[in-house]
Scaffold this active site. Sequence first.
Site, PDB file in Angstrom:
ATOM      1  N   ALA A 115      92.793 -39.446  70.293  1.00 27.02           N
ATOM      2  CA  ALA A 115      92.162 -38.206  70.748  1.00 27.02           C
ATOM      3  C   ALA A 115      92.221 -38.112  72.265  1.00 27.02           C
ATOM      4  CB  ALA A 115      90.708 -38.154  70.284  1.00 27.02           C
ATOM      5  N   GLU A 163      95.719 -43.495  63.011  1.00 25.98           N
ATOM      6  CA  GLU A 163      95.234 -42.784  61.828  1.00 25.98           C
ATOM      7  C   GLU A 163      96.240 -41.724  61.381  1.00 25.98           C
ATOM      8  OE1 GLU A 163      90.433 -42.901  62.002  1.00 25.98           O
ATOM      9  OE2 GLU A 163      91.392 -41.925  63.713  1.00 25.98           O
ATOM     10  N   GLU A 184      88.217 -48.253  68.375  1.00 20.50           N
ATOM     11  CA  GLU A 184      87.070 -47.352  68.563  1.00 20.50           C
ATOM     12  C   GLU A 184      85.754 -48.060  68.840  1.00 20.50           C
ATOM     13  OE1 GLU A 184      89.949 -44.687  66.266  1.00 20.50           O
ATOM     14  OE2 GLU A 184      89.484 -46.823  66.439  1.00 20.50           O
TER      15      GLU A 184
END
Length: 311
Positions: A115, A163, A184
Amino acid sequence: MLLGTCRAPSLTAAKSIRALYATRRLLQTSQPSFSAEAYLEPVQGRPGITSLLLNRPKTKNAISLRMLKARTRFAQHEPPTDKEFQECLDRVQFDKDTRVLIVRSSTLGSFCAGADLVERAGMSKAQVDKFLIDLRRALGTLEGLPVPTLAAIDGPALGGGLELGLACDLRVAGHAVTKIGLPEVKLGIIPGAGGTQRLTRLLGLAKAKDLIFTARVLTAAEAHQIGVIDYVSEPESTAYDKALEVAEKMSANAPLALKAAKQAISRVPELGLESGLDFERASYEPLLHTKDRLEALQAFKEKRTPVFKGE
């Protein structure tokens, strides 16, 4: 006299030449004439293979709000049209010409760095929630496509980037890639786009817990050793080169059979053995009456390569 001065290139020189041509080929097929952050493109000279390219080179293709609303250019003569990322995947889902999809970067040395954390820092909770819903939907659609999908990982695949790769059927990494993982927990969160679920289904509980709890970042060789990566490219080539090699082997087969095989295999985690065997039989039966099945039998009899049409 001139011919007498020519020498065969050394092995090292030959590898350098192959690498140069691989680089040139990637660059020639990866320069969109529009500023889309993701787009579809048929692979030139390889019928049946389509690429979904990520195109944010300055951020190593970090996933942004805009990337989830990408554009589609499905043929060279078509102008780009505004479509959501979801619609691009929907187009592949119902396109008879696509037999294999490769997800890759439009630039060398990249895949998807996860992200966009810079963008995320300025997002409201509502925007974050919407982003995660859209990303989940997109990766779910990618995973559920009826055609085989490959992730060509030529650079970092971290967090949401891995992912994205896990939502593909197979993952191919460049030999020099050194950053593959789900880090993460180092950022105070957990994988939020399917990492805990898809990695566990792929590797099993213990290995998935090990990678996620430690936030370990793997090299291509390490990821291949434990099963995160299915193929690693040769030193003189790229992940995209290897993915094309694998995709060509797949696309040469009967399209309807490929779809039925993927459908049957994908149901394995949710079905018991007997139910799975019933589902396999139900997927098998319709293929017996297809034109491609008859073509395969005729080609075998005539000792030639079958020409499949997906009918």
